[in-house]
Design an enzyme around this catalytic site. Sequence first.
Site, PDB file in Angstrom:
ATOM      1  N   ALA A   1      -6.792   4.369 -11.489  1.00 11.54           N
ATOM      2  CA  ALA A   1      -5.694   3.549 -11.000  1.00 11.54           C
ATOM      3  C   ALA A   1      -6.042   2.077 -11.207  1.00 11.54           C
ATOM      4  O   ALA A   1      -7.209   1.687 -11.206  1.00 11.54           O
ATOM      5  CB  ALA A   1      -5.444   3.837  -9.519  1.00 11.54           C
ATOM      6  N   LYS A   2      -5.031   1.247 -11.400  1.00  8.38           N
ATOM      7  CA  LYS A   2      -5.231  -0.200 -11.538  1.00  8.38           C
ATOM      8  C   LYS A   2      -5.032  -0.842 -10.160  1.00  8.38           C
ATOM      9  O   LYS A   2      -3.937  -0.842  -9.621  1.00  8.38           O
ATOM     10  CB  LYS A   2      -4.261  -0.800 -12.553  1.00  8.38           C
ATOM     11  CG  LYS A   2      -4.539  -2.265 -12.832  1.00  8.38           C
ATOM     12  CD  LYS A   2      -3.617  -2.814 -13.901  1.00  8.38           C
ATOM     13  CE  LYS A   2      -3.996  -4.258 -14.210  1.00  8.38           C
ATOM     14  NZ  LYS A   2      -3.951  -5.128 -13.027  1.00  8.38           N
ATOM     15  N   TRP A   3      -6.110  -1.381  -9.609  1.00 17.18           N
ATOM     16  CA  TRP A   3      -6.102  -1.912  -8.250  1.00 17.18           C
ATOM     17  C   TRP A   3      -5.556  -3.331  -8.222  1.00 17.18           C
ATOM     18  O   TRP A   3      -5.819  -4.131  -9.121  1.00 17.18           O
ATOM     19  CB  TRP A   3      -7.524  -1.862  -7.679  1.00 17.18           C
ATOM     20  CG  TRP A   3      -8.029  -0.472  -7.657  1.00 17.18           C
ATOM     21  CD1 TRP A   3      -8.727   0.177  -8.641  1.00 17.18           C
ATOM     22  CD2 TRP A   3      -7.820   0.495  -6.627  1.00 17.18           C
ATOM     23  NE1 TRP A   3      -8.965   1.471  -8.275  1.00 17.18           N
ATOM     24  CE2 TRP A   3      -8.425   1.703  -7.047  1.00 17.18           C
ATOM     25  CE3 TRP A   3      -7.179   0.460  -5.386  1.00 17.18           C
ATOM     26  CZ2 TRP A   3      -8.409   2.848  -6.270  1.00 17.18           C
ATOM     27  CZ3 TRP A   3      -7.166   1.600  -4.603  1.00 17.18           C
ATOM     28  CH2 TRP A   3      -7.778   2.777  -5.051  1.00 17.18           C
TER      29      TRP A   3
ATOM     30  N   ASP B   1      -0.731  -1.059  -9.269  1.00 15.23           N
ATOM     31  CA  ASP B   1       0.250  -1.527 -10.244  1.00 15.23           C
ATOM     32  C   ASP B   1       0.033  -0.994 -11.656  1.00 15.23           C
ATOM     33  O   ASP B   1       0.353  -1.659 -12.629  1.00 15.23           O
ATOM     34  CB  ASP B   1       0.324  -3.057 -10.249  1.00 15.23           C
ATOM     35  CG  ASP B   1      -0.984  -3.730 -10.636  1.00 15.23           C
ATOM     36  OD1 ASP B   1      -1.984  -3.021 -10.837  1.00 15.23           O
ATOM     37  OD2 ASP B   1      -1.002  -4.968 -10.744  1.00 15.23           O
ATOM     38  N   GLY B   2      -0.470   0.244 -11.790  1.00 14.92           N
ATOM     39  CA  GLY B   2      -0.583   0.846 -13.098  1.00 14.92           C
ATOM     40  C   GLY B   2      -1.817   1.713 -13.225  1.00 14.92           C
ATOM     41  O   GLY B   2      -2.397   2.155 -12.233  1.00 14.92           O
TER      42      GLY B   2
END
Length: 356
Positions: free
Chosen positions: A28-30, A175-176
Site C-alpha cells: 500500500a502507498k502510505w 492513496d494507492g
Amino acid sequence: MSLPVMPPVKPMLAKSVKKIPPGMQYEAKWDGFRAIVHRDGPEIVIGSRTGKPLTRYFPELVAGLLAELPPRCVIDGEIVVAQDGRLDFERLSERIHPADSRIALLANRTPASFVAFDLLALEDLALFDVPLEQRRKALRDVLEGAGPPVHLAPATTDPQVAQLWFERFEGAGLDGVMAKPLTLPYRPDARLMYKIKHERTADCVVAGYRLHKTAGDAVGSLLLGLYDAEGVLQHAGACSAFTMQRRRELVGELAPLRLDSPADHPWAAWEDQSAHETNRLPGSQNRWSGGKDKSWVALAPERVAEVAYDHMQGTRFRHTTQFRRWRPDRDPASCRYDQLEEPVGYDLSEVLGGVL
C-alpha cells in the site's frame, strides 16, 4: 552513532505508472512523512525525505522505536497519524511545530506510528546491494513480535491482491499501491520503484490565483473552490501544472473576472486567522509560510474548470490537481462536494492487522 549506513540518507523514490505492473512486490502507498530511522543502541535519528531530522517532533515515536526495533539498524518507512480508523495527514502536519510544549501535547493527543517497509542496515552489515526480496525477508524476521507504534507494512507478490488493496484501502486514507522489482537494490534518491495512484476528475470554481513566484506577469496556481452542503464556497485546493507561456496567457484570460475589491468575495476573510476555524480559506501569512508571499488575486467565482485529482484529505485535495479543461457549460453553483467519489470506508487497523 556508528552504523554501516549513517545519516542523512535520501530514500529511494518511485515514478508514476497507470497500471499495476506484473511480477513485483506490492505494498500500500502510505500517506504520511517518509522517514529513515537510524538506531544505534540508545541513539535514534529520524531522517526526513530531505535528510533533515524529524526526531524532536515525535518524542513518543522515539520511545517506541527504542522499545521495538533491533539494537542496531537502519529502516526505511513512513510516519503516520491515524484518527477514527484512517490516516490523517493534517494532524500529522501539525506536529512540525517550533514549541516543545505543543509537540508534547500533540504527542499525547494524536500519537504517531511508524510503518516499516525496507531494511537498509542491520548490525554491521549495509544492505544497499542486497535484492529487495532478501531485504524484505530480513525485515520481517527482525520485526517479528514488534508491537505498536512500529508496524510491518503488508506486502504481497500477487497482483490480484494488489488490485484489491488499490480498490479497498483508500477508505482508510491510503492513496494507492507501490510496486517494487524483487531484484531491486536500494538506491537513495533514485526513482526505481513504481507508484499507482487514483485519478478522478471534479468540476471546481476558479475563485482566484496566486502569481508565479519568479514571474510577476504569470499565474503561479489557480485557487479552486467547492460549495458545501450549506452553500458556502470552500477553498479545496490548487492547480499549478502549466507551461510558462500558458501561465502568462491565463493572466489576460482571467482579467475580466478580477475584482477591484475583494470585500464581497466568499474568501474575503482569508487574513483573519479565526475565520479559518469555521471555513476553509486560502492560507494567510503564518509561522508555516516562512516569509513567503501568501497574497492572491480575487476572481469573481464564475468560471468552472475540470481538474484531475487522486486523493481527498477531508475537504481538500490532498495533492495539487491537474488542469483538464474549462467547463463553460457548468454552473458554478453546481460545483459541490457531493460530486466527488467517496471511497468505501475501511478500518486502518485491518490494513495492518492490528490496532493503530
